[in-house]
Design an enzyme around this catalytic site. Structure first.
Site, PDB file in Angstrom:
ATOM      1  N   GLU A   1      42.387  35.134  45.406  1.00  0.00           N
ATOM      2  CA  GLU A   1      43.344  34.093  45.034  1.00  0.00           C
ATOM      3  C   GLU A   1      44.376  33.906  46.154  1.00  0.00           C
ATOM      4  OE1 GLU A   1      46.339  32.976  41.293  1.00  0.00           O
ATOM      5  OE2 GLU A   1      45.186  34.843  41.250  1.00  0.00           O
TER       6      GLU A   1
ATOM      7  N   GLU B   1      49.210  40.054  33.859  1.00  0.00           N
ATOM      8  CA  GLU B   1      48.728  38.842  33.173  1.00  0.00           C
ATOM      9  C   GLU B   1      47.205  38.752  33.269  1.00  0.00           C
ATOM     10  OE1 GLU B   1      47.544  34.663  34.358  1.00  0.00           O
ATOM     11  OE2 GLU B   1      49.556  35.032  35.151  1.00  0.00           O
ATOM     12  N   HIS B   2      46.653  39.005  34.443  1.00  0.00           N
ATOM     13  CA  HIS B   2      45.198  38.987  34.614  1.00  0.00           C
ATOM     14  C   HIS B   2      44.530  40.069  33.759  1.00  0.00           C
ATOM     15  CE1 HIS B   2      44.117  36.443  38.324  1.00  0.00           C
ATOM     16  NE2 HIS B   2      45.346  36.103  37.968  1.00  0.00           N
TER      17      HIS B   2
ATOM     18  N   HIS C   1      52.049  39.381  37.658  1.00  0.00           N
ATOM     19  CA  HIS C   1      50.858  38.529  37.712  1.00  0.00           C
ATOM     20  C   HIS C   1      49.592  39.352  37.494  1.00  0.00           C
ATOM     21  CE1 HIS C   1      47.665  36.434  40.152  1.00  0.00           C
ATOM     22  NE2 HIS C   1      48.041  35.450  39.361  1.00  0.00           N
TER      23      HIS C   1
END
Length: 417
Positions: A128, A51-52, A48
């Site tokens: 997040e 991905e960012h 993840h």
């Protein structure tokens, strides 16, 4: 429906294309078999995090330029990370497909993973995490999945923890990407109005910088043991998730489970909605869902209720499971569920991005695709006997794991009897 074809580039990357002549748009996605299940406790959340970071700058574009180059062509760009795969995608008009794809491919091949940007983005992801924890329904869903697959790859967190994120250095990130982002783990999915031959020719040399293949070690699975957990928060409503193990994506009973889920809690006419909300007035939101992965799955019932109504809501859910066990479903319910499921599938087929997602996911995870005709036939072929056979997976309360996010400690296990 469009025409689906699969080609293998000389470099080994597979391209699945669905040509749809009557639309003016196209969607392009790069699917990578890199997700939470491939991580360790030390680098949890790295898929993840990568991905960012893909959006934070390449050798020739900074983050702003990535966004502006997509805006210049009127496109939409995004990405998401799951348990089993990560997808980077762009949607644009067909004539700008290569321009949109070029940005994604630049990110895939040339992201710099700047240390300063990593420090900033690490803080963003920590926010997040806080956001998820502040949304009690999301927290309940995430926690019940963690418990269902505890000790197994599917039980790992997609987003990671503040502690694991602190341990992900640039070297850790680069090594993980080099190991997991290989040509045999990549699938390109395209749907919409475009020229297949021209686009494949364009893609031919775009993945040569990736490694050829990766070795995936088979995990030793831990047997499932039902459990219950209460998470106490200062909130105004209690959020309940009750889940049992389900079916994998390629299980021959997949459509039977999907239809049974629809009957139980997939629509406003479903049994759970009618009982818990309409008859008892216990919840505004109540539903069930059947989620599947490449080799496993689960059935989950959710309800958001008043703090003093947890026991009543769980009792109502138990009533419906008991009725299902004793009486099964009716022909009318099965027929209605089939029409709803076919309609939802066809609605999705009218969106080029939805078709790109479905084709890419099935090919990267299952090494196969399902035509529209196969899906419709699969739904229509489910019989009353099929439903009767599949119901045993969800009728027995002893098979369930439970989570409640509420304002005080409660004994969920005691209520679930």
């Amino acid at each position: 429906m469009g025409n689906i074809s699969i080609r293998k580039l000389d470099c080994g990357v597979r391209v699945i294309m669905e040509k749809i002549d009557h639309v003016k748009s196209a969607a392009f996605g790069v699917w990578v078999k890199a997700g939470a299940i491939y991580e360790t406790s030390a680098n949890a959340g790295v898929s993840h995090f990568i991905e960012h970071m893909m959006f934070k700058g390449t050798e020739t574009r900074n983050a702003r330029q990535i966004a502006e180059d997509i805006d210049k062509i009127g496109g939409q760009i995004n990405a998401f990370t799951g348990k089993e795969a990560t997808c980077y995608y762009v949607k644009t008009i067909g004539t700008n497909l290569e321009k949109g794809a070029e940005v994604i491919l630049d990110m895939l091949n040339n992201s710099v993973f700047d240390k300063h940007e990593m420090t900033k983005e690490r803080k963003v992801i920590c926010e997040e995490i806080k956001m998820i924890e502040d949304q009690p329904d999301d927290l309940a869903h995430d926690t019940v999945t963690e418990l269902l697959f505890k000790g197994n790859p599917l039980g790992k967190s997609i987003i990671g923890t503040p502690t694991s994120l602190r341990g992900i250095s640039r070297n850790v990130m680069v090594e993980y990407k080099e190991r997991e982002y290989t040509r045999d783990s990549v699938v390109v999915s395209v749907a919409g109005n475009f020229d297949e031959d021209d686009f494949c020719a364009y893609l031919e040399d775009k993945f040569t910088g990736l490694g050829a293949s990766k070795t995936v070690e088979k995990a030793e699975l831990v047997p499932y043991r039902p459990s219950f957990r209460t998470i106490v928060k200062d909130i105004q409503q209690s959020h309940i998730c009750l889940a049992a193990k389900g079916l994998a994506l390629d299980d021959e009973r997949y459509y039977s489970m999907s239809l049974l889920n629809n009957i139980m809690g997939g629509s406003m006419s479903s049994r759970l909605f009618q009982n818990i909300r309409e008859e008892k007035g216990l919840a505004y939101s109540v539903f069930s869902m059947a989620s599947s992965f490449s080799n496993d799955g689960y059935f989950n019932i959710y309800a958001g209720v008043g703090h003093d109504k947890i026991k009543d809501a769980m009792g109502g859910i138990l009533e419906e499971l008991d009725i299902l066990d004793r009486e099964g479903v009716t022909e009318e319910e099965l027929s209605m569920a089939k029409e709803q499921m076919k309609a939802n599938y066809i609605f999705g087929q009218e969106n080029v991005a939805s078709r790109m997602f479905a084709n890419g996911k099935n090919l990267v995870l299952l090494d196969r695709i399902f035509t529209a005709e196969e899906v419709i036939e699969g739904i229509d072929s489910v019989t009353m006997e099929d439903i009767d056979n599949i119901k045993k997976l969800i009728c027995d309360p002893a098979l369930y794991t439970g989570v409640a996010v509420t304002d005080k400690r409660v004994n969920l296990k005691k209520f679930w009897k």
